[in-house]
Design a protein around this motif. Structure first.
Motif, PDB file in Angstrom:
ATOM      1  N   UNK A 342       0.841  -1.192   0.000  1.00 50.29           N
ATOM      2  CA  UNK A 342       0.000   0.000   0.000  1.00 50.29           C
ATOM      3  C   UNK A 342       0.873   1.238   0.000  1.00 50.29           C
ATOM      4  N   UNK A 343       0.221   2.388  -0.194  1.00 49.71           N
ATOM      5  CA  UNK A 343       0.964   3.644  -0.228  1.00 49.71           C
ATOM      6  C   UNK A 343       1.177   4.167   1.189  1.00 49.71           C
ATOM      7  N   UNK A 344       2.025   5.195   1.297  1.00 52.55           N
ATOM      8  CA  UNK A 344       2.350   5.752   2.603  1.00 52.55           C
ATOM      9  C   UNK A 344       1.137   6.418   3.263  1.00 52.55           C
ATOM     10  N   UNK A 345       0.332   7.236   2.572  1.00 52.94           N
ATOM     11  CA  UNK A 345      -0.859   7.817   3.242  1.00 52.94           C
ATOM     12  C   UNK A 345      -1.838   6.742   3.738  1.00 52.94           C
ATOM     13  N   UNK A 346      -1.974   5.675   2.954  1.00 51.24           N
ATOM     14  CA  UNK A 346      -2.887   4.600   3.374  1.00 51.24           C
ATOM     15  C   UNK A 346      -2.376   3.928   4.647  1.00 51.24           C
ATOM     16  N   UNK A 347      -1.064   3.712   4.694  1.00 49.25           N
ATOM     17  CA  UNK A 347      -0.469   3.087   5.871  1.00 49.25           C
ATOM     18  C   UNK A 347      -0.604   3.987   7.102  1.00 49.25           C
ATOM     19  N   UNK A 348      -0.409   5.328   6.908  1.00 50.02           N
ATOM     20  CA  UNK A 348      -0.557   6.258   8.032  1.00 50.02           C
ATOM     21  C   UNK A 348      -2.005   6.280   8.531  1.00 50.02           C
ATOM     22  N   UNK A 349      -2.955   6.256   7.592  1.00 53.12           N
ATOM     23  CA  UNK A 349      -4.376   6.242   8.011  1.00 53.12           C
ATOM     24  C   UNK A 349      -4.703   4.981   8.797  1.00 53.12           C
ATOM     25  N   UNK A 350      -4.115   3.853   8.373  1.00 54.03           N
ATOM     26  CA  UNK A 350      -4.356   2.601   9.092  1.00 54.03           C
ATOM     27  C   UNK A 350      -3.768   2.642  10.487  1.00 54.03           C
ATOM     28  N   UNK A 351      -2.583   3.242  10.641  1.00 61.01           N
ATOM     29  CA  UNK A 351      -1.972   3.348  11.970  1.00 61.01           C
ATOM     30  C   UNK A 351      -2.800   4.255  12.880  1.00 61.01           C
ATOM     31  N   UNK A 352      -3.334   5.347  12.329  1.00 55.56           N
ATOM     32  CA  UNK A 352      -4.195   6.234  13.132  1.00 55.56           C
ATOM     33  C   UNK A 352      -5.438   5.482  13.612  1.00 55.56           C
ATOM     34  N   UNK A 353      -6.008   4.689  12.737  1.00 53.13           N
ATOM     35  CA  UNK A 353      -7.224   3.943  13.128  1.00 53.13           C
ATOM     36  C   UNK A 353      -6.912   2.952  14.245  1.00 53.13           C
ATOM     37  N   UNK A 354      -5.814   2.248  14.116  1.00 54.55           N
ATOM     38  CA  UNK A 354      -5.447   1.295  15.164  1.00 54.55           C
ATOM     39  C   UNK A 354      -5.154   2.012  16.486  1.00 54.55           C
ATOM     40  N   UNK A 355      -4.527   3.217  16.408  1.00 60.49           N
ATOM     41  CA  UNK A 355      -4.209   3.968  17.611  1.00 60.49           C
ATOM     42  C   UNK A 355      -5.481   4.421  18.322  1.00 60.49           C
ATOM     43  N   UNK A 356      -6.486   4.846  17.549  1.00 58.68           N
ATOM     44  CA  UNK A 356      -7.756   5.254  18.177  1.00 58.68           C
ATOM     45  C   UNK A 356      -8.455   4.060  18.825  1.00 58.68           C
TER      46      UNK A 356
END
Length: 364
Positions: A342-356
């Motif tokens: 996946x791309x970097x923005x997609x990976x960052x969005x996934x990490x934010x979701x897991x953090x929440x």
């Protein structure tokens, strides 16, 4: 068609040159043409441009006629060393300013017929005519012999005549004759005026003696300067049979020709300067403006401004390159953990979701 026309014109010129060179050899009474009765230009060109012993003998005769001092050396080399003979004749052509020192194709006869014929034609102009070898008493024969002499021989004969005249013991008698050349009536008138003009003649004699001393001192100084120049000119010391290792030497004959050409060029320039250039050379130089410093300062400031603008342009180009690189990095897809691509923005969005989600579990 143009190439064919130019080829036909070149062939016609070769025929004319062949006839002219052959007629010149006949006029100069070349002994190697005895028994030959050629009438066609092709036969003449074959004789003059085809490599053969007969052609080489004709060329040797021309070289010995141009420079008689080389006759003995050419005869010796002709019987032992053919390559050295060819080099010697090429060297003579170079000294006469007709070819290069390594231009042996003209001597061997392997060059183009047009080049060979032009070389032979120019070399024959330096051969003195048969009338120059005879000393006749009438004016017509003497004028024709002078016309057949080459430039170098004319210079040599003039130098010999001047040397004989200046070294003659009768020169003082010619300048100051003991017998008065005036008629009898004028002589008596001068004798009557002698007491009144005695003082003037004495002063005039002293002035002439002073001028003679100055001229003698100037002549001695000139002779010393010429001796120094002669000691520095190594090529003038070398004899006609010496071969130096530092390249082709310059003979005195070619040096006289070069000096004659230089004298003609200097006289032509003097005439042009006296008629056309003198008015321009006598003008005053242009006045420089007092604002020259202002223009120099303005140029320096504009140059500094131009350099600053170039620096800003480089900064802008660097910024655009960085932005483009970041955008490509964000949009590029690559493999992360667990084999996901996946791309970097997609990976960052996934990490934010897991953090929440993780925070929500601990808050409960």
């Amino acid at each position: 068609s143009d190439a064919r026309c130019s080829k036909m014109a070149g062939g016609l010129k070769e025929k004319q040159l062949s006839q002219r060179v052959y007629e010149s050899l006949q006029r100069l009474r070349c002994p190697l043409l005895e028994g030959l009765f050629l009438r066609e230009a092709e036969s003449m060109q074959e004789l003059l441009c085809t490599p053969s012993l007969h052609r080489m003998d004709i060329l040797k005769w021309i070289c010995m006629s141009v420079c008689p001092s080389l006759s003995k050396k050419i005869l010796v080399l002709a019987s032992t060393q053919t390559d050295a003979l060819i080099q010697e004749m090429a060297k003579l052509g170079f000294e006469m300013m007709l070819c290069r020192p390594d231009d042996t194709d003209l001597i061997k006869g392997s060059a183009t017929p047009l080049r060979q014929l032009v070389f032979l034609d120019q070399l024959l102009t330096l051969v003195p005519g048969p009338q120059a070898e005879k000393a006749s008493g009438n004016s017509s024969s003497s004028s024709s012999s002078v016309g057949d002499l080459s430039l170098s021989e004319e210079v040599t004969r003039t130098e010999e005549l001047l040397g004989e005249l200046l070294s003659s013991p009768h020169l003082p008698d010619l300048i100051h004759p003991s017998c008065s050349p005036w008629p009898a009536d004028i002589r008596e008138l001068l004798l009557k005026r002698e007491p009144a003009g005695k003082t003037h003649r004495t002063a005039s004699g002293k002035a002439k003696e002073h001028s003679l001393k100055e001229a003698s001192a100037l002549l001695e100084k000139t002779n010393s300067v010429l001796s120094e120049i002669y000691s520095e000119c190594e090529f003038l010391k070398a004899g006609p049979h010496s071969s130096g290792s530092g390249g082709p030497s310059v003979s005195a004959q070619s040096l006289r020709i070069a000096l004659s050409d230089l004298a003609q060029l200097m006289s032509a320039f003097g005439q042009v300067y006296a008629t056309d250039f003198r008015d321009y050379c006598n003008r005053e130089p242009p006045q420089l403006s007092v604002n020259a410093q202002v223009f120099q300062t303005t140029h320096q400031l504009l140059h500094a401004c131009s350099q600053e603008l170039q620096a800003l342009q480089h900064v802008s180009e660097t910024s655009r390159t960085v932005i483009k690189t970041v955008e490509q990095r964000q949009q590029a897809r690559q493999f992360w953990s667990k084999g996901e691509m996946c791309s970097l923005p997609t990976k960052v969005a996934e990490l934010k979701r897991k953090y929440r989600e993780f925070l929500a579990v601990y808050r409960q």
